[in-house]
Enzyme design. Structure first.
Site, PDB file in Angstrom:
ATOM      1  N   CYS A 183       0.834  -1.207   0.000  1.00 32.73           N
ATOM      2  CA  CYS A 183       0.000   0.000   0.000  1.00 32.73           C
ATOM      3  C   CYS A 183       0.867   1.255   0.000  1.00 32.73           C
ATOM      4  CB  CYS A 183      -0.936  -0.005   1.206  1.00 32.73           C
ATOM      5  SG  CYS A 183      -2.301  -1.193   1.054  1.00 32.73           S
ATOM      6  N   CYS A 208      -3.465  13.176   9.089  1.00 36.34           N
ATOM      7  CA  CYS A 208      -2.056  13.291   9.493  1.00 36.34           C
ATOM      8  C   CYS A 208      -1.302  14.093   8.435  1.00 36.34           C
ATOM      9  CB  CYS A 208      -1.423  11.908   9.652  1.00 36.34           C
ATOM     10  SG  CYS A 208       0.301  11.970  10.223  1.00 36.34           S
ATOM     11  N   CYS A 316     -27.169  45.386 -28.093  1.00 36.59           N
ATOM     12  CA  CYS A 316     -28.511  45.945 -27.992  1.00 36.59           C
ATOM     13  C   CYS A 316     -28.486  47.054 -26.942  1.00 36.59           C
ATOM     14  CB  CYS A 316     -29.504  44.855 -27.597  1.00 36.59           C
ATOM     15  SG  CYS A 316     -31.140  45.484 -27.142  1.00 36.59           S
ATOM     16  N   CYS A 329     -30.935  46.276 -43.989  1.00 36.61           N
ATOM     17  CA  CYS A 329     -31.826  47.199 -43.289  1.00 36.61           C
ATOM     18  C   CYS A 329     -31.238  47.614 -41.957  1.00 36.61           C
ATOM     19  CB  CYS A 329     -33.184  46.533 -43.091  1.00 36.61           C
ATOM     20  SG  CYS A 329     -34.380  47.576 -42.220  1.00 36.61           S
TER      21      CYS A 329
END
EC number: 2.3.2.31
Length: 529
Positions: A183, A208, A316, A329
């Site tokens: 491990c 820890c 806008c 336009c």
């Protein structure tokens, strides 16, 4: 770990590496040095790929003769950097006399500043110091070990995998948390390889914060490449914290440049890369690091996308949604379902007062409309200006890449010329010409960065004239070198190439001297981006 006796960071060709997973913790422990890692199974070719071949030092100036002869530097290998780190640890340990791994962690906490560490170490509060550094005070290790001794007669479950193992298969740090060897190995490998952690790997126990020392890592990791990765992470911290050291930025190069004082000067690595010691980018004379950083950021981020949006769209006036005109336009209707505002594309004012003026706006003098149009024009002008300089910058960058490929073609031409009764020395003018061509391309590339931030004045006009002259001569030289050379045109093309590269060399020098004179006399004014 239980013992630091016999641990050191020195290189020792005679020492053997112990890789036995269940070895007693009091046995000789592995060193951090690369020699030991090679003995542990790393082949010579693998080592060369990870650490770079060669040793010794290379003092400036480097190739090309461009570097300041007073700016001295060394090119160090990863092994030499490790030796510098070892020496730093040894100097501190002569005073504080702690295990080498503990001293390394303390130095890392203080960014390898020996003076700061010494000051804190002797201020009388050692417990606070060790707590901040996340290590156990070495003077209290024996007592901690006695408190955490297990019975060796019983199998114990590992608190990570929950499998039972004999006590001899467990190991841990001075905090007392013990886990099985397997491990531990998987935990350390994950931290080093996947998370890129070196000096900040803590105990795997929940909550820890005690750091894993180098002895533990080197003893529990069996893969030599993982060990080298760990070593690189540790030495990288040492280099990054030292203002006199800088990693070579070339891919897969593990050399470090060491200078006597930091400055924006060109340095050459053994791998052939020339870079600015101050910022780490390719050498970028005549532009300063500050402006190059701003330019790179400008090219990399979305600022120019924003400029395009500003130059080709409008907001806008009611809900500020970005709108692109898709017809002739001028009567605009916002598509935002919550807005639906109608306004004039030309002046951005409400459409209703325009009456029947469907294709002609007569409100040019209103302050708000004029301000909106002015902002639009400024955005368009800024975008066009950026594209002008960016296109020329990128063009020279691309040409420089092509010119680097010229070396192979020139080599072939040199061999052909030697077959026509020319000596090796007589054909070297071609290689020299390509060297000058690449230098000119690089300089021209960065002159456009310099010019982008430059305000117009009398000196900037002189600069632009020098730039144009060098650019024209560089293109002519490039054309000469790309021509096919026949026996009949050999002497003629040789004379033309020599004359032109000498002229390019001279004009490049004039341009750079003028820019640096401007720096010294504070002649340049800049446009803040």
């Amino acid at each position: 770990m239980d013992s630091d006796e016999g641990y050191n960071y020195e290189f020792d060709d005679e020492e053997e590496c112990s890789e036995e997973s269940g070895a007693d913790e009091h046995e000789d422990e592995l060193e951090l040095g690369e020699v030991e890692l090679v003995e542990a199974g790393l082949s010579g070719s693998e080592r060369a790929g990870l650490c770079g071949e060669g040793g010794g030092s290379a003092l400036g100036p480097g190739p090309g003769g461009e570097e300041d002869e007073d700016y001295r530097y060394e090119v160090l290998t990863a092994e030499q950097i490790l030796q510098h780190m070892v020496e730093c640890i040894r100097e501190v340990n002569e005073v504080i006399q702690n295990p080498a791994t503990i001293t390394r962690i303390l130095l890392s906490h203080f960014n390898w500043d020996k003076e700061k560490l010494m000051e804190r170490y002797f201020d009388g509060n050692l417990e606070k110091l060790f707590s901040e550094c996340h290590v156990i005070n070495p003077s209290k290790k024996s007592r901690t070990r006695q408190m955490n001794t297990r019975s060796s007669a019983l199998d114990m479950p590992c608190q990570i995998c929950y499998l039972n193992y004999p006590n001899s298969y467990f190991t841990g740090l001075e905090c007392g948390h013990k886990f099985c060897m397997q491990c531990w190995g998987e935990y350390l490998t994950t931290k080093i390889i996947e998370e890129g952690m070196g000096q900040t790997i803590s105990c795997p126990a929940h909550g820890c914060d005690i750091l894993v020392d180098d002895n533990t890592v080197m003893r529990l990791i069996t893969d030599s490449k993982v060990k080298l990765k760990y070593q690189h992470l540790i030495t990288n911290s040492f280099v990054e914290c030292n203002r006199l050291l800088k990693w070579c930025p070339a891919p897969d190069c593990h050399h470090v440049v060491k200078v006597q004082y930091p400055d924006a000067k060109p340095v050459h690595c053994k791998c052939g890369r020339q870079f600015c010691f101050n910022c780490g980018e390719n050498w970028h004379d005549p532009v300063k690091c500050k402006w190059l950083r701003k330019w790179i950021k400008k090219c990399d981020d979305d600022s120019e996308t924003s400029n395009w949006i500003a130059a080709n769209t409008k907001e806008c006036p009611k809900c500020h949604v970005t709108i692109e005109k898709d017809g002739g336009c001028n009567h605009m209707v916002c598509r935002n379902q919550n807005c639906k505002a109608e306004f004039c594309w030309v002046c951005l004012g409400p459409w209703e007062p325009h009456g029947s003026a469907w294709y002609n706006c007569n409100r040019y003098n209103e302050d708000d409309a004029k301000a909106a149009r002015d902002a639009q024009e400024r955005s368009r002008a800024a975008l066009q200006r950026y594209l002008f300089y960016c296109n020329r910058y990128m063009n020279h960058m691309q040409s420089l890449r092509f010119e680097h490929k010229l070396y192979a073609q020139v080599k072939q031409k040199m061999e052909e010329m030697q077959q026509h009764n020319m000596s090796w020395i007589e054909v070297q003018f071609l290689k020299k010409a390509v060297d000058v061509l690449c230098q000119c391309r690089s300089t021209l590339m960065y002159t456009y960065v310099f010019a982008f931030y430059l305000k117009k004045n009398n000196q900037s006009i002189i600069f632009e004239n020098n730039q144009a002259d060098l650019e024209n001569a560089t293109e002519v030289l490039s054309g000469y070198l790309e021509r096919d050379i026949s026996q009949d045109s050999l002497q003629d093309i040789k004379q033309k190439v020599q004359d032109k590269y000498r002229y390019c060399e001279s004009r490049r020098r004039v341009l750079l001297l003028h820019v640096h004179e401007g720096y010294e006399k504070d002649l340049w004014e800049y446009i803040e981006d």
